[in-house]
Design a protein around this motif. Sequence first.
Motif, PDB file in Angstrom:
ATOM      1  N   UNK A   1     -52.657 -33.427 -27.721  1.00 60.06           N
ATOM      2  CA  UNK A   1     -51.364 -32.644 -27.969  1.00 60.06           C
ATOM      3  C   UNK A   1     -50.188 -33.352 -27.258  1.00 60.06           C
ATOM      4  N   UNK A   2     -50.334 -33.956 -26.167  1.00 57.18           N
ATOM      5  CA  UNK A   2     -49.342 -34.753 -25.444  1.00 57.18           C
ATOM      6  C   UNK A   2     -48.595 -35.723 -26.276  1.00 57.18           C
ATOM      7  N   UNK A   3     -49.462 -36.384 -27.240  1.00 57.36           N
ATOM      8  CA  UNK A   3     -49.019 -37.442 -27.938  1.00 57.36           C
ATOM      9  C   UNK A   3     -48.496 -37.101 -29.264  1.00 57.36           C
ATOM     10  N   UNK A   4     -47.872 -36.141 -29.233  1.00 57.39           N
ATOM     11  CA  UNK A   4     -47.497 -35.377 -30.420  1.00 57.39           C
ATOM     12  C   UNK A   4     -46.324 -36.242 -31.242  1.00 57.39           C
ATOM     13  N   UNK A   5     -46.749 -36.806 -32.214  1.00 54.44           N
ATOM     14  CA  UNK A   5     -45.664 -37.695 -33.083  1.00 54.44           C
ATOM     15  C   UNK A   5     -44.548 -37.069 -33.512  1.00 54.44           C
ATOM     16  N   UNK A   6     -44.508 -35.870 -33.982  1.00 59.22           N
ATOM     17  CA  UNK A   6     -43.440 -35.130 -34.377  1.00 59.22           C
ATOM     18  C   UNK A   6     -42.432 -34.901 -33.340  1.00 59.22           C
ATOM     19  N   UNK A   7     -42.949 -34.203 -32.067  1.00 61.51           N
ATOM     20  CA  UNK A   7     -42.343 -33.922 -31.063  1.00 61.51           C
ATOM     21  C   UNK A   7     -41.718 -34.869 -29.996  1.00 61.51           C
ATOM     22  N   UNK A   8     -42.662 -35.723 -29.518  1.00 57.91           N
ATOM     23  CA  UNK A   8     -42.370 -36.588 -28.607  1.00 57.91           C
ATOM     24  C   UNK A   8     -41.717 -37.903 -29.064  1.00 57.91           C
ATOM     25  N   UNK A   9     -42.066 -38.330 -30.318  1.00 61.61           N
ATOM     26  CA  UNK A   9     -41.532 -39.682 -31.020  1.00 61.61           C
ATOM     27  C   UNK A   9     -40.242 -39.256 -31.667  1.00 61.61           C
ATOM     28  N   UNK A  10     -40.210 -38.285 -32.613  1.00 62.26           N
ATOM     29  CA  UNK A  10     -39.173 -38.136 -33.772  1.00 62.26           C
ATOM     30  C   UNK A  10     -38.047 -37.323 -33.104  1.00 62.26           C
ATOM     31  N   UNK A  11     -38.685 -36.012 -32.672  1.00 59.62           N
ATOM     32  CA  UNK A  11     -37.584 -35.200 -32.011  1.00 59.62           C
ATOM     33  C   UNK A  11     -37.077 -35.728 -30.913  1.00 59.62           C
ATOM     34  N   UNK A  12     -37.981 -36.130 -29.995  1.00 61.38           N
ATOM     35  CA  UNK A  12     -37.505 -36.991 -28.747  1.00 61.38           C
ATOM     36  C   UNK A  12     -36.456 -37.899 -28.957  1.00 61.38           C
ATOM     37  N   UNK A  13     -36.672 -38.772 -30.053  1.00 62.65           N
ATOM     38  CA  UNK A  13     -35.427 -39.828 -30.282  1.00 62.65           C
ATOM     39  C   UNK A  13     -34.450 -39.082 -30.972  1.00 62.65           C
ATOM     40  N   UNK A  14     -34.476 -37.939 -31.733  1.00 63.89           N
ATOM     41  CA  UNK A  14     -33.330 -37.315 -32.568  1.00 63.89           C
ATOM     42  C   UNK A  14     -32.672 -36.759 -31.521  1.00 63.89           C
ATOM     43  N   UNK A  15     -32.997 -36.016 -30.466  1.00 64.69           N
ATOM     44  CA  UNK A  15     -32.178 -35.401 -29.488  1.00 64.69           C
ATOM     45  C   UNK A  15     -31.445 -36.336 -28.677  1.00 64.69           C
ATOM     46  N   UNK A  16     -31.894 -37.506 -28.309  1.00 62.84           N
ATOM     47  CA  UNK A  16     -31.167 -38.595 -27.620  1.00 62.84           C
ATOM     48  C   UNK A  16     -29.754 -38.963 -28.583  1.00 62.84           C
ATOM     49  N   UNK A  17     -30.373 -38.988 -29.967  1.00 62.92           N
ATOM     50  CA  UNK A  17     -29.090 -39.346 -30.943  1.00 62.92           C
ATOM     51  C   UNK A  17     -28.137 -38.233 -30.798  1.00 62.92           C
ATOM     52  N   UNK A  18     -28.476 -36.872 -30.629  1.00 63.35           N
ATOM     53  CA  UNK A  18     -27.568 -35.749 -30.468  1.00 63.35           C
ATOM     54  C   UNK A  18     -26.947 -35.813 -29.109  1.00 63.35           C
ATOM     55  N   UNK A  19     -27.475 -36.328 -28.099  1.00 64.24           N
ATOM     56  CA  UNK A  19     -26.760 -36.616 -26.975  1.00 64.24           C
ATOM     57  C   UNK A  19     -25.574 -37.572 -26.911  1.00 64.24           C
ATOM     58  N   UNK A  20     -25.864 -38.419 -27.732  1.00 65.03           N
ATOM     59  CA  UNK A  20     -24.925 -39.681 -27.883  1.00 65.03           C
ATOM     60  C   UNK A  20     -23.794 -39.150 -28.574  1.00 65.03           C
ATOM     61  N   UNK A  21     -24.045 -38.281 -29.612  1.00 64.62           N
ATOM     62  CA  UNK A  21     -23.147 -37.790 -30.425  1.00 64.62           C
ATOM     63  C   UNK A  21     -22.253 -36.651 -29.550  1.00 64.62           C
ATOM     64  N   UNK A  22     -22.878 -35.814 -28.555  1.00 61.82           N
ATOM     65  CA  UNK A  22     -21.779 -34.899 -27.943  1.00 61.82           C
ATOM     66  C   UNK A  22     -21.223 -35.850 -26.788  1.00 61.82           C
ATOM     67  N   UNK A  23     -21.814 -36.962 -26.146  1.00 69.17           N
ATOM     68  CA  UNK A  23     -20.997 -37.740 -25.470  1.00 69.17           C
ATOM     69  C   UNK A  23     -19.843 -38.451 -25.980  1.00 69.17           C
ATOM     70  N   UNK A  24     -20.040 -38.606 -27.479  1.00 73.99           N
ATOM     71  CA  UNK A  24     -18.826 -39.087 -28.372  1.00 73.99           C
ATOM     72  C   UNK A  24     -18.016 -40.429 -27.940  1.00 73.99           C
ATOM     73  N   UNK A  25     -18.793 -41.149 -27.148  1.00 74.47           N
ATOM     74  CA  UNK A  25     -18.248 -42.530 -26.710  1.00 74.47           C
ATOM     75  C   UNK A  25     -19.407 -43.535 -26.503  1.00 74.47           C
ATOM     76  N   UNK A  26     -19.645 -44.390 -27.355  1.00 75.62           N
ATOM     77  CA  UNK A  26     -20.790 -45.280 -27.168  1.00 75.62           C
ATOM     78  C   UNK A  26     -20.887 -46.037 -26.019  1.00 75.62           C
ATOM     79  N   UNK A  27     -19.673 -46.468 -25.397  1.00 73.81           N
ATOM     80  CA  UNK A  27     -19.830 -47.278 -24.386  1.00 73.81           C
ATOM     81  C   UNK A  27     -20.233 -46.424 -23.161  1.00 73.81           C
TER      82      UNK A  27
END
Length: 641
Positions: free
Chosen positions: A394-420
């Motif tokens: 359950x720990x290494x859940x591909x959907x949650x740890x890998x895909x959702x984990x990456x996707x929310x970091x992408x959303x955090x980047x969007x909320x920061x709205x400044x790549x640098x």
Amino acid sequence: MLGIFLIILNSPGFSQHDLEKKYDVNQYILDLAVSNSSTAISGNVIINASVAAATLDTFVVDLIDTLLPGYTYMVVDSVFIDGVLTGFQHHDHLVFIPLASPLSQDQLFSAQIFYHGKGTANYSTNYNGIGKKTYMGIIHTYTHSEPDWSKVWWPCKQILNDKADSVTFYITTDSSNITGSNGILSSTEILPGGKVKYKWETKYPIDFYLISFVVGPLDKYITYAQLPNTQDTLLLQNILFANSIYYPAHLKAIDKTKQLVYLFSELFGMYPFKDEKYGYSVIGTPLGAMEHQTMCTIGYQAMDTTSAHYYSYYFWYVAHELAHQWFGDYVTCSEWNYLWLNEGFASYMEYVALQHLESQAKADYWIQNAHNKVVSLPGGSVYVPDSLASDENKLFDYRLQYKKGASILHTLRYEINNDSLFFAVLRDYLSAYAYSVASAEDFKQIAETTTGIDFTDFFDQWYYGQGYPVFHIYWDQGNDTLTIESEQLTSSQETTLFKTHFDLKINSVAGDTVIRLFQETNIETYKIFFPETVISVEFDPEFWLIQANEIVVSTAGNAGDPFSFRLMPNPASDYIIVMVDQKAILQKSMISVYDIRGQFLFQQKILQNKTNLDISMLDKGVYLVQLQNHKNRAVLKFVKE
Ligand SMILES: [Zn+2]
């Protein structure tokens, strides 16, 4: 770690014995005899440590005793404390060593444990401590210890927040074998009887599960990567199969790694183990990889650059594993509950690497693929609750740890709205917890300090919360005003609102305009000055959010008469069913299918409530379905798998 793995054993239980917290490991010295043709192992491990508690009267380490009789076992032969033979007990996968007299805080001591046993090769699983494989007729052994399988092959303290400051690893084996391990190969000593002793050394802090070896009659390949802003180069030391049909592909993947080393060093800060090396130990399991510090263990097909797949899975693998050297190895999650900091971050760097070294189109495909995986089930948090943290399936859940984990970091980047600023957050986080461990809260605090943004809601909904938002967007244009209503539902009862920005692409007679709105409550109405005639509205055109959406339009003067429709299944591969209400049939509506750039593909009449659209001839990707009659128009998005 990246890959599909089969675990047929239940974890024997996480034995973070409180007594282990009473000391700090300074150094491990492993001196092991290892075969390429058997998972039998023997030798000794020295643990140099200091007392962390007020006193220490029993020294405890993890080491498996038996795990199903006849398969895996390790037997302790003798124990020395500061050179003195000492009694011990070995049970519950722990070795208890009572000290002759208690040690006091900060006192240094040395424990040496002689042992022998046999690992898990008889199991049909790749990843449980120590394994054996045959590929192209070449028999070899290797280790894979994440999360708590180090104790299957060597005695150690399996607590993440205690990294050893250095490790010396002597591997004695047949002289026909070579070895791959952490750090630098500092000497090779020929021994009598056709044996050889390799000495590997790392002087960088390292967690127990990142210590590994590969042994077999394999081949070496050495090259160097240029590092940014320095004359220094990085040693890339690899062991692989020169007789494999994949050999030329493996060399190309190593070449690509050079570009990635440079890119990641620029984005995240210098490669953290540059005085030692990076490299791959290729093993005879097809897929899967593990980010052992300075020496990734990887399956032979995972580095196949010749794969016909346009989206280059090999690239995902090599980017992911290299990114782990920063996210996972340099800074390690402090508890398995925060596995996001390892897997979500390393996964997101696949996207970042695609953006920089391949194309935005490939990156877009990657993030849409991740989103599709996340929304395939309604719930689940990226944060790993205690009830799941001790179960590695359950720990290494591909959907949650890998895909959702990456996707929310992408959303955090969007909320920061400044790549640098976003990459400054990553660098600040890495330097604050360099060669150490961190929690998700530690990362949150860095992100807030660096950006000045409060991420409490963000973490509560995307990281600790479950599911994803479902948007229903209604739009209506009257005179100069575009009215947008966003009704947000969610896929999981656990999280009832995602307060978030979202983008709408307004396609008007004057062209495309992207507007950014903020959803503060479940239903929001926005009035926007927009004089040009609007043709269509597209939700989140750059794929920043995990979400589902439906866009419904009502043209001016017909606000009370919009129609809506639904598509299912979505994603789909052969057919998609368009479901409409009776009004759409009476109004002689048409369905038109467009690609994501708005290119018309085909059209079909609506004759009944459910219409089958044949999409079997479409390439994989995102498409738009428009339902239209003389008054109204509505557009939905679907994904062809
Ligand atoms: Zn990984």
